[in-house]
Scaffold this active site. Structure first.
Site, PDB file in Angstrom:
ATOM      1  N   GLY A   1       0.797  -1.215   0.000  1.00  0.00           N
ATOM      2  CA  GLY A   1       0.000   0.000   0.000  1.00  0.00           C
ATOM      3  C   GLY A   1       0.830   1.264   0.000  1.00  0.00           C
ATOM      4  O   GLY A   1       2.033   1.255  -0.238  1.00  0.00           O
TER       5      GLY A   1
ATOM      6  N   TYR B   1       8.909  -2.008  -7.583  1.00  0.00           N
ATOM      7  CA  TYR B   1       8.355  -1.541  -8.856  1.00  0.00           C
ATOM      8  C   TYR B   1       9.388  -0.835  -9.732  1.00  0.00           C
ATOM      9  O   TYR B   1       9.273  -0.837 -10.954  1.00  0.00           O
ATOM     10  CB  TYR B   1       7.233  -0.546  -8.589  1.00  0.00           C
ATOM     11  CG  TYR B   1       5.842  -1.109  -8.432  1.00  0.00           C
ATOM     12  CD1 TYR B   1       5.617  -2.410  -8.028  1.00  0.00           C
ATOM     13  CD2 TYR B   1       4.732  -0.308  -8.691  1.00  0.00           C
ATOM     14  CE1 TYR B   1       4.343  -2.909  -7.878  1.00  0.00           C
ATOM     15  CE2 TYR B   1       3.448  -0.789  -8.547  1.00  0.00           C
ATOM     16  CZ  TYR B   1       3.246  -2.083  -8.137  1.00  0.00           C
ATOM     17  OH  TYR B   1       1.970  -2.559  -7.993  1.00  0.00           O
TER      18      TYR B   1
ATOM     19  N   ASP C   1      -1.081 -12.124  -3.471  1.00  0.00           N
ATOM     20  CA  ASP C   1      -0.809 -10.701  -3.226  1.00  0.00           C
ATOM     21  C   ASP C   1      -1.160 -10.337  -1.783  1.00  0.00           C
ATOM     22  O   ASP C   1      -1.557  -9.210  -1.488  1.00  0.00           O
ATOM     23  CB  ASP C   1      -1.574  -9.809  -4.198  1.00  0.00           C
ATOM     24  CG  ASP C   1      -0.828  -8.523  -4.555  1.00  0.00           C
ATOM     25  OD1 ASP C   1       0.208  -8.245  -3.910  1.00  0.00           O
ATOM     26  OD2 ASP C   1      -1.280  -7.804  -5.454  1.00  0.00           O
TER      27      ASP C   1
END
Length: 406
Positions: A76, A138, A291
């Site tokens: 998050g 990422y 996930d």
């Protein structure tokens, strides 16, 4: 001598064994954290040594699930620092049948670090869970402990590869082909040096470019196709069709067990796995991950998060139960949650129940709910109740409300 070595042997009798292939009624002899022997149902119990005999009365025994995509430090943060998700406690994994995890960083590979990730993985290992990690996140350059991907994989024990490097996503670093090939080559060589997986675990966003970058990487380099491991491939139906073709060319593709609304341009994990198996693509090149602990966000046209959900480890069992309800045989479903993942990760003692394998197993009741969970030869859950917890675990409910057990 360790406590595991001095513990009595455990003999599971009247077990309907799926290893993950269907083995029929068997006895499973367990000692020193391993499966010692798979025995015929009528075999006599070992004599002259202490053996705890447990009659399972025909319940199914399966390998523990390996979840290859877990935000063990929490995910998050796309909606501000207040949306950062805390780490999951041990019982959230064990009560949902997850006996091994691969932890990773996602969008937030800045405030959350590889150092924190490795520490969390080592803490899970101390509690008995099988735990590894991807370095990176990422973005480029990849977040590392040692300064580069190759050294992290070669010299840091829990790190198996790099991920989840984002492509086709507005949150990514928009990597070029040359940048992807550089990271993939570092991962591949690090794996060769250490005997580890050495792969690039690729986050796929919902961008229209899909898997084009991976196809070009395969066409324009000498890297083996197995180095590229795309995940979230069921988030768009066209993307999933692309992923099946990549699997035919040697890539291992990963389905995510996230919630899918009716009419959404996505496939649920159950629909995706069933579709993959029916497509005739290599059955050993697909897996399902949860996930867990990660943010499952939705964004508006300006790229702002409009709302979010949180991934749950219970999504794996829920997917299996849904497919069993459709009539698919358990032995066809299980490899995507067990053996396929272990083979991709090069973890030969995981994902199977055979002589020499780690004694990570689940016992399922007639409704395919988890009754018992064993980690490394030690019971964590018996008849749905915790018998072992982490030092910071609060008392868990009998089952996770999100796993389909209730």
């Amino acid at each position: 001598m360790s406590s595991a070595d001095s513990a009595p042997l455990i003999l599971l009798k009247n077990a309907e064994l799926f290893a993950p292939d269907a083995q029929g009624k068997c006895q499973v002899l367990i000692g020193a954290g391993r499966v010692l022997e798979i025995r015929e149902q009528g075999a006599e119990s070992p004599r002259g040594i202490a053996v705890e005999i447990i009659d399972l009365h025909g319940r199914r025994v399966v390998p523990g699930f390996i979840d290859g995509h877990v935000h063990v430090t929490g995910g998050g943060g796309e909606g501000g620092f207040a949306t950062r998700i805390p780490p999951l406690p041990l019982h959230r994994y064990t009560h949902n049948g997850v006996t091994s995890v691969v932890g990773l960083l996602g969008t937030d590979d800045c405030a959350r670090t590889v150092r924190e990730l490795v520490a969390t993985v080592l803490g899970l290992r101390e509690q008995g869970l099988g735990a590894w990690a991807w370095c990176g996140g990422y973005h480029l350059p990849p977040a590392t402990l040692s300064g580069d991907v190759r050294s992290d994989i070669a010299f840091i024990d829990p790190i198996l590869g790099v991920g989840e490097l984002a492509i086709s996503d507005h949150r990514s670093s928009q990597p070029t082909l040359d940048e992807l090939l550089r990271v993939a080559s570092e991962a591949h060589v690090g794996g060769l040096m250490s005997g580890k997986a050495g792969i690039v675990h690729l986050h796929l966003g919902d961008g229209v470019r899909g898997l084009d970058l991976v196809r070009r990487a395969l066409a324009q380099s000498e890297l083996p196709a197995r180095v590229f491991n795309p995940t979230h491939v069921n988030r768009r139906r066209a993307l999933f069709a692309e992923s099946i073709e990549l699997a035919r060319h040697g890539c291992h593709v990963d389905i995510t067990a996230f919630p899918v609304d009716e009419g959404e341009d996505a496939w649920s994990a159950a629909d995706a796995l069933q579709g993959y198996l029916e497509s005739g693509a290599p059955a050993e090149r697909v897996s399902v991950s949860s996930d867990a602990g990660g943010c499952l966000p939705c964004f508006d046209a300006q790229g702002r998060m409009s709302h979010m959900d949180i991934g749950s480890p219970g999504a794996l069992l829920a997917t299996i139960r849904e497919l069993l309800g459709r009539g698919l045989p358990l032995q066809q479903i299980l490899p995507a949650f067990t053996r396929n993942v272990a083979e991709l990760l090069r973890l030969p003692r995981k994902g199977v129940l055979a002589a020499g394998a780690d004694a990570d197993l689940l016992v399922l009741d007639e409704q395919s709910r988890i009754c018992d969970v064993m980690l490394g030869g030690r019971w964590q859950v018996r008849e749905g109740q915790s018998v072992a917890r982490g030092p910071l675990d609060s008392s868990p409910p009998p089952f996770d409300p999100g796993n389909g057990n209730n």
